[in-house]
Design an enzyme around this catalytic site. Structure first.
Site, PDB file in Angstrom:
ATOM      1  N   ARG A 284       0.966  -1.220   0.241  1.00  0.00           N
ATOM      2  CA  ARG A 284       0.077   0.033  -0.053  1.00  0.00           C
ATOM      3  C   ARG A 284       0.741   1.261  -0.021  1.00  0.00           C
ATOM      4  NH1 ARG A 284      -3.492  -2.789  -1.565  1.00  0.00           N
ATOM      5  NH2 ARG A 284      -5.488  -3.090  -0.450  1.00  0.00           N
TER       6      ARG A 284
ATOM      7  N   GLU B 148      -4.309   7.744  -4.537  1.00  0.00           N
ATOM      8  CA  GLU B 148      -4.501   7.066  -5.725  1.00  0.00           C
ATOM      9  C   GLU B 148      -5.975   7.683  -6.242  1.00  0.00           C
ATOM     10  OE1 GLU B 148      -4.421   2.869  -5.235  1.00  0.00           O
ATOM     11  OE2 GLU B 148      -2.277   3.156  -4.569  1.00  0.00           O
TER      12      GLU B 148
ATOM     13  N   HIS C 223      -1.937   0.720  -9.904  1.00  0.00           N
ATOM     14  CA  HIS C 223      -2.523  -0.099  -8.553  1.00  0.00           C
ATOM     15  C   HIS C 223      -3.136  -1.351  -9.481  1.00  0.00           C
ATOM     16  CE1 HIS C 223      -4.262  -0.787  -4.660  1.00  0.00           C
ATOM     17  NE2 HIS C 223      -3.993  -1.803  -5.162  1.00  0.00           N
TER      18      HIS C 223
HETATM   19  P1  NAP Z   1      -0.548 -11.970   4.464  1.00  0.00           P
HETATM   20  O1  NAP Z   1      -0.608 -13.401   3.978  1.00  0.00           O
HETATM   21  O2  NAP Z   1      -1.598 -11.782   5.414  1.00  0.00           O
HETATM   22  O3  NAP Z   1       0.664 -11.739   4.413  1.00  0.00           O
HETATM   23  C1  NAP Z   1       1.111 -10.160   5.292  1.00  0.00           C
HETATM   24  C2  NAP Z   1       2.307 -10.764   6.021  1.00  0.00           C
HETATM   25  O4  NAP Z   1       2.671  -9.348   6.694  1.00  0.00           O
HETATM   26  C3  NAP Z   1       2.140 -11.667   6.968  1.00  0.00           C
HETATM   27  O5  NAP Z   1       3.098 -12.618   6.804  1.00  0.00           O
HETATM   28  C4  NAP Z   1       2.313 -10.791   8.255  1.00  0.00           C
HETATM   29  O6  NAP Z   1       3.153 -11.608   9.420  1.00  0.00           O
HETATM   30  C5  NAP Z   1       3.261  -9.805   7.832  1.00  0.00           C
HETATM   31  N1  NAP Z   1       3.075  -8.582   8.875  1.00  0.00           N
HETATM   32  C6  NAP Z   1       2.029  -7.920   9.452  1.00  0.00           C
HETATM   33  N2  NAP Z   1       2.405  -6.798   9.800  1.00  0.00           N
HETATM   34  C7  NAP Z   1       3.487  -6.790   9.977  1.00  0.00           C
HETATM   35  C8  NAP Z   1       4.736  -5.911  10.603  1.00  0.00           C
HETATM   36  N3  NAP Z   1       4.075  -4.736  11.423  1.00  0.00           N
HETATM   37  N4  NAP Z   1       5.877  -6.034  10.470  1.00  0.00           N
HETATM   38  C9  NAP Z   1       6.442  -7.214   9.868  1.00  0.00           C
HETATM   39  N5  NAP Z   1       5.459  -8.214   9.086  1.00  0.00           N
HETATM   40  C10 NAP Z   1       3.994  -7.751   9.195  1.00  0.00           C
HETATM   41  O7  NAP Z   1      -1.372 -10.859   3.166  1.00  0.00           O
HETATM   42  P2  NAP Z   1      -0.993 -10.976   1.464  1.00  0.00           P
HETATM   43  O8  NAP Z   1      -1.965 -11.702   0.930  1.00  0.00           O
HETATM   44  O9  NAP Z   1       0.320 -11.296   1.209  1.00  0.00           O
HETATM   45  O10 NAP Z   1      -1.354  -9.402   1.174  1.00  0.00           O
HETATM   46  C11 NAP Z   1      -0.424  -8.410   1.670  1.00  0.00           C
HETATM   47  C12 NAP Z   1      -0.811  -7.112   1.349  1.00  0.00           C
HETATM   48  O11 NAP Z   1      -0.543  -6.779   0.044  1.00  0.00           O
HETATM   49  C13 NAP Z   1      -2.357  -6.784   1.513  1.00  0.00           C
HETATM   50  O12 NAP Z   1      -2.745  -6.565   2.983  1.00  0.00           O
HETATM   51  C14 NAP Z   1      -2.552  -5.614   0.731  1.00  0.00           C
HETATM   52  O13 NAP Z   1      -2.451  -4.476   1.087  1.00  0.00           O
HETATM   53  C15 NAP Z   1      -1.326  -5.669  -0.460  1.00  0.00           C
HETATM   54  N6  NAP Z   1      -1.988  -6.413  -1.698  1.00  0.00           N
HETATM   55  C16 NAP Z   1      -1.678  -5.326  -2.741  1.00  0.00           C
HETATM   56  C17 NAP Z   1      -2.037  -5.609  -4.124  1.00  0.00           C
HETATM   57  C18 NAP Z   1      -1.809  -4.659  -5.274  1.00  0.00           C
HETATM   58  O14 NAP Z   1      -2.878  -4.655  -6.136  1.00  0.00           O
HETATM   59  N7  NAP Z   1      -0.767  -4.023  -5.118  1.00  0.00           N
HETATM   60  C19 NAP Z   1      -2.976  -7.071  -4.342  1.00  0.00           C
HETATM   61  C20 NAP Z   1      -3.143  -7.667  -3.201  1.00  0.00           C
HETATM   62  C21 NAP Z   1      -2.499  -7.304  -1.676  1.00  0.00           C
HETATM   63  P3  NAP Z   1       2.490 -12.986   9.785  1.00  0.00           P
HETATM   64  O15 NAP Z   1       2.582 -14.081   8.947  1.00  0.00           O
HETATM   65  O16 NAP Z   1       3.273 -13.015  10.943  1.00  0.00           O
HETATM   66  O17 NAP Z   1       0.965 -12.614  10.430  1.00  0.00           O
END
Ligand code: NAP
Length: 324
Positions: free
Chosen positions: A237, A266, A285
């Site tokens: 983000r 955005e 995005h």
């Molecule tokens: P996810 O599987 O929940 O992965 C997020 C990871 O971040 C988890 O491993 C979590 O740790 C870690 N985390 C959370 N808070 C943290 C912190 N303060 N410090 C260090 N690590 C931290 O989610 P995902 O499916 O990979 O998606 C991640 C993000 O990508 C979404 O929330 C979204 O904002 C973004 N995204 C962007 C797009 C785009 O179009 N560009 C598309 C999809 C998603 P734990 O494993 O310990 O919980």
């Protein structure tokens, strides 16, 4: 009597028919003006909302006393006040997994494009500037064999790392809330504190969710810790990065380049210097924006909404506690 839903999301014919079999579907809200009579009327009747575009606030929730479910068409839910929903017993659902690989593809596209200066050089060719072989001033940098630092090592972070380790022989470092021993074994990945990861990585790729803790996680101090040849990729983000500090670092050569899919604001404002910078690849995005994946995301949201409103467990609830 059928329950009523507001369809803010783009649905295909089959998805719409699936919902119509169970619910009365109201069209997208004509505006987000909570004083507009048609908006108030739709919200007062809604049991469910499907879509991610609606700015959900306490005032909107006050206007929707029958609301039971919000089914987002995204995995990120940083724009939604989850506690306020939970407090009102409203279930929130998102769309993890179905977009993981596509978003990782976008991350790797940005990584390759910034390293090999793809957009800059393609623009140069289009402008008719290719009169002789390019010189060292336009050379890119290697990707294979380099060190990839993942900030956030969840579904998408691991998928990007897999591309780097298995496809490009990259060494993978990660900084994450919890350790991931299975993936360490699978990819030879090593966990680091953020500070160390920034200093050791050639590419730093952000995939953490936006939370109070991760807002401006990467600012002036963190950019200064990166190698001067380092490249920052942000597919998380926009607000995870202090954009002013990033612009400054890119202008002063503190880091080499940035590949950005997401921004503080955005769409990007007309005054942002980022799209015009040669060492920036800026995308609108599009992390999950392929036909296949957007269809799958909409389908997941349809399934979540249908299941939740017919008394079954949805596939991907965010605030599980509402179900218990
Ligand atoms: P996810 O599987 O929940 O992965 C997020 C990871 O971040 C988890 O491993 C979590 O740790 C870690 N985390 C959370 N808070 C943290 C912190 N303060 N410090 C260090 N690590 C931290 O989610 P995902 O499916 O990979 O998606 C991640 C993000 O990508 C979404 O929330 C979204 O904002 C973004 N995204 C962007 C797009 C785009 O179009 N560009 C598309 C999809 C998603 P734990 O494993 O310990 O919980």
């Amino acid at each position: 009597m059928k329950k009523t839903i507001i369809a803010q999301a783009k649905l295909n014919e089959d998805q719409r028919a699936e919902l119509e079999a169970h619910f009365e579907i109201l069209p997208p809200l004509p505006s987000f003006d909570l004083d507009a009579p048609e908006v108030r009327d739709a919200l007062s009747r809604a049991h469910g909302i499907i879509g991610s575009g609606l700015p959900i606030s306490e005032a909107l929730l006050d206007a929707a006393p029958n609301l039971e479910v919000v089914a987002l068409v995204s995995v990120g839910y940083d724009t939604v006040p989850v506690e306020a929903l939970t407090w009102r017993n409203i279930l929130l659902c998102n769309t993890p997994d179905v977009l993981t690989e596509t978003t990782a593809d976008t991350g790797f596209t940005l990584l390759m494009a910034t390293a090999r200066r793809v957009v800059e050089l393609a623009t140069w060719v289009k402008a008719g500037a290719w009169q002789a072989s390019i010189g060292p001033d336009l050379y890119g940098c290697d990707v294979h064999g380099k060190t990839l630092g993942m900030v956030g090592f969840g579904r998408i972070g691991q998928a990007v790392a897999r591309r780097g380790a298995l496809g490009f022989g990259m060494k993978v470092l990660y900084s994450n809330a919890s350790p991931k021993p299975e993936v360490e074994k699978e990819l030879g990945a090593e966990r680091r504190e953020l500070e160390a990861l920034l200093g050791e990585s050639d590419f730093v790729c952000l995939t953490v969710p936006l939370t109070e803790e991760t807002e401006k996680l990467i600012g002036e101090k963190e950019l200064a810790r990166m190698k001067s040849t380092g490249i920052l990729i942000n597919i998380a983000r926009g607000k995870v990065v202090d954009e002013g500090a990033l612009i400054d670092a890119l202008e002063r050569g503190v880091i080499r380049a940035a590949g950005l899919d997401v921004f503080e604001k955005e769409p990007l404002s007309d005054t942002s210097p980022l799209p015009g910078m040669a060492n920036v690849v800026a995308l609108p995005h599009i992390g999950s924006a392929t036909s296949e994946t957007r269809t799958a995301m909409a389908q997941r949201a349809v399934d979540n909404l249908r299941l939740a409103l017919t008394g079954e467990r949805p596939i991907s609830p965010v605030n599980d506690e509402v179900l218990s």
